[in-house]
Design an enzyme around this catalytic site. Structure first.
Site, mmCIF file in Angstrom:
data_model
loop_
_atom_site.group_PDB
_atom_site.id
_atom_site.type_symbol
_atom_site.label_atom_id
_atom_site.label_comp_id
_atom_site.label_asym_id
_atom_site.label_seq_id
_atom_site.Cartn_x
_atom_site.Cartn_y
_atom_site.Cartn_z
ATOM 1 N N GLY A 35 0.811 -1.213 0.000
ATOM 2 C CA GLY A 35 0.000 0.000 0.000
ATOM 3 C C GLY A 35 0.842 1.259 0.000
ATOM 4 N N GLU B 273 4.108 6.512 -7.616
ATOM 5 C CA GLU B 273 4.305 6.328 -9.061
ATOM 6 C C GLU B 273 5.070 5.042 -9.396
ATOM 7 O OE1 GLU B 273 3.259 8.006 -11.781
ATOM 8 O OE2 GLU B 273 2.098 9.388 -10.564
ATOM 9 N N GLY B 274 5.900 4.597 -8.475
ATOM 10 C CA GLY B 274 6.640 3.345 -8.707
ATOM 11 C C GLY B 274 5.673 2.175 -8.825
ATOM 12 N N HIS B 275 4.741 2.103 -7.866
ATOM 13 C CA HIS B 275 3.720 1.040 -7.930
ATOM 14 C C HIS B 275 2.871 1.209 -9.187
ATOM 15 C CE1 HIS B 275 4.234 1.485 -3.425
ATOM 16 N NE2 HIS B 275 4.479 0.200 -3.590
ATOM 17 N N GLN C 249 7.809 -9.583 7.742
ATOM 18 C CA GLN C 249 9.034 -9.097 7.101
ATOM 19 C C GLN C 249 9.619 -7.878 7.818
ATOM 20 O OE1 GLN C 249 6.750 -8.320 3.328
ATOM 21 N NE2 GLN C 249 8.186 -6.637 3.106
ATOM 22 N N GLY D 155 9.418 -4.343 -8.533
ATOM 23 C CA GLY D 155 10.307 -3.254 -8.938
ATOM 24 C C GLY D 155 11.779 -3.583 -8.677
ATOM 25 N N LEU E 24 11.659 6.741 -5.687
ATOM 26 C CA LEU E 24 10.394 6.785 -4.950
ATOM 27 C C LEU E 24 10.324 5.607 -3.975
ATOM 28 C CD1 LEU E 24 7.684 7.862 -7.532
ATOM 29 C CD2 LEU E 24 9.193 9.239 -6.138
ATOM 30 N N SER E 25 9.832 5.919 -2.784
ATOM 31 C CA SER E 25 9.673 4.900 -1.753
ATOM 32 C C SER E 25 8.567 5.367 -0.822
ATOM 33 C CB SER E 25 10.980 4.764 -0.958
ATOM 34 O OG SER E 25 10.719 4.166 0.304
HETATM 35 O O1 PAF Z 1 7.948 -4.925 -1.924
HETATM 36 C C1 PAF Z 1 6.975 -4.957 -1.154
HETATM 37 O O2 PAF Z 1 6.153 -4.041 -1.102
HETATM 38 C C2 PAF Z 1 6.797 -6.159 -0.236
HETATM 39 O O3 PAF Z 1 8.018 -6.649 0.195
HETATM 40 C C3 PAF Z 1 5.943 -7.284 -0.867
HETATM 41 C C4 PAF Z 1 6.624 -7.873 -2.079
HETATM 42 C C5 PAF Z 1 4.582 -6.736 -1.248
HETATM 43 C C6 PAF Z 1 5.744 -8.405 0.146
HETATM 44 O O4 PAF Z 1 5.119 -7.960 1.309
#
Ligand code: PAF
Length: 271
Positions: free
Chosen positions: A26, A30-32, A56, A143, A180-181
């Site tokens: 979420g 722009e990267g997504h 994670q 990405g 972008l992050s």
């Molecule tokens: O890159 C991410 O946003 C996350 O690591 C992913 C691949 C959605 C897994 O939770």
């Protein structure tokens, strides 16, 4: 566009459909969006997952304050022509207190990001495999900004014989060069200025590497440009994430990780 939180319901909906899948946590930017657009162009059905995956994140990391903007994300997906958003809650995804676990490879999963965030990639692979099993995509989009993650997901697909094509998306940058992050929102304007030194140092190394192949020498030049608070690593690897000493054209990646203020940033350049 449908928004679904139940894995079984989504699986039923997607049965026998040819799906392009963009997994995300979420706070879409722009990267997504560039991955979603790519998926939209190449597939009949596009699914975007939005799930901040707790396994994670390490103890003390930003799990609790990770930006959440579901309403805005839904709008972005709708405008981009997404067919399904999968937005499960934690109980939907982790339904057993004593789970089967996935382990990232001992070397490639525990160097660089895996060294500074031990166990991070175990959690990433765990959730990505779950998501793949629910969505059963033909193609999945990741990405290059998270280069090590991308490489490990490709390795998981190969090692576990998953029938999924992994599609790579280019890192999207602000005009200034900043990658972008979702974590950029944590940066003050002063920090943002200094964060630019990361992409500047990568660009410099890329330019110098046309003549200078020695990684140590390139690293020294990069250090002169960097203006961040704590450097964790500058690393030179091949596309399989083996360390290299000399740049090999079209088979090298230079990676950086470090802190600007309290914000941890990563970036890289593929050569
Ligand atoms: O890159 C991410 O946003 C996350 O690591 C992913 C691949 C959605 C897994 O939770």
């Amino acid at each position: 566009m449908k928004i679904i939180d139940n894995p079984y319901e989504l699986r039923k909906e997607l049965k026998n459909k040819e799906v392009g899948f963009v997994p995300t946590m979420g706070a879409l930017h722009e990267g997504h969006l560039s991955l979603i657009k790519k998926a939209r162009n190449e597939n009949k059905i596009v699914v975007v997952s939005i799930f901040v995956n707790p396994t994670q994140f390490l103890e003390g990391e930003d799990l609790d304050k990770y930006p959440k903007r579901l309403e805005a994300d839904v709008k972005i997906c709708e405008l981009a022509g997404v067919d399904y958003i999968f937005a499960p809650n934690i109980e939907n995804m982790y339904n057993d207190s004593d789970e089967i676990l996935i382990k990232a490879p001992k070397v490639r999963g525990y160097i660089l990001e895996g060294h500074f965030r031990p166990g991070h990639f175990d959690g990433v692979l765990q959730i990505v495999l779950k998501l793949f099993n629910i969505v059963k995509p033909k193609k999945a989009y990741f990405g290059k900004k998270d280069a090590q993650q991308l490489s490990l997901i490709k390795q998981m697909v190969k090692n576990l014989f998953l029938d999924i094509e992994i599609i790579e998306g280019e890192t999207i940058r602000e005009k200034t060069g900043l990658a972008l992050s979702s974590r950029n929102v944590y940066l003050s304007s002063e920090e943002k200025k200094r964060a630019l030194s990361i992409s500047k140092s990568l660009k410099l190394a890329a330019k110098l590497s046309l003549k200078e192949k020695n990684c140590n020498k390139l690293k020294k030049e990069m250090m002169k440009v960097l203006d961040i608070d704590k450097l964790q690593y500058i690393a030179f690897v091949d596309r399989e994430f083996n360390y290299i000493h000399e740049i090999e054209e079209k088979n090298s990646i230079i990676l950086i990780a470090g802190f600007v203020g309290n914000t941890r940033l990563i970036d890289n350049i593929y050569l």
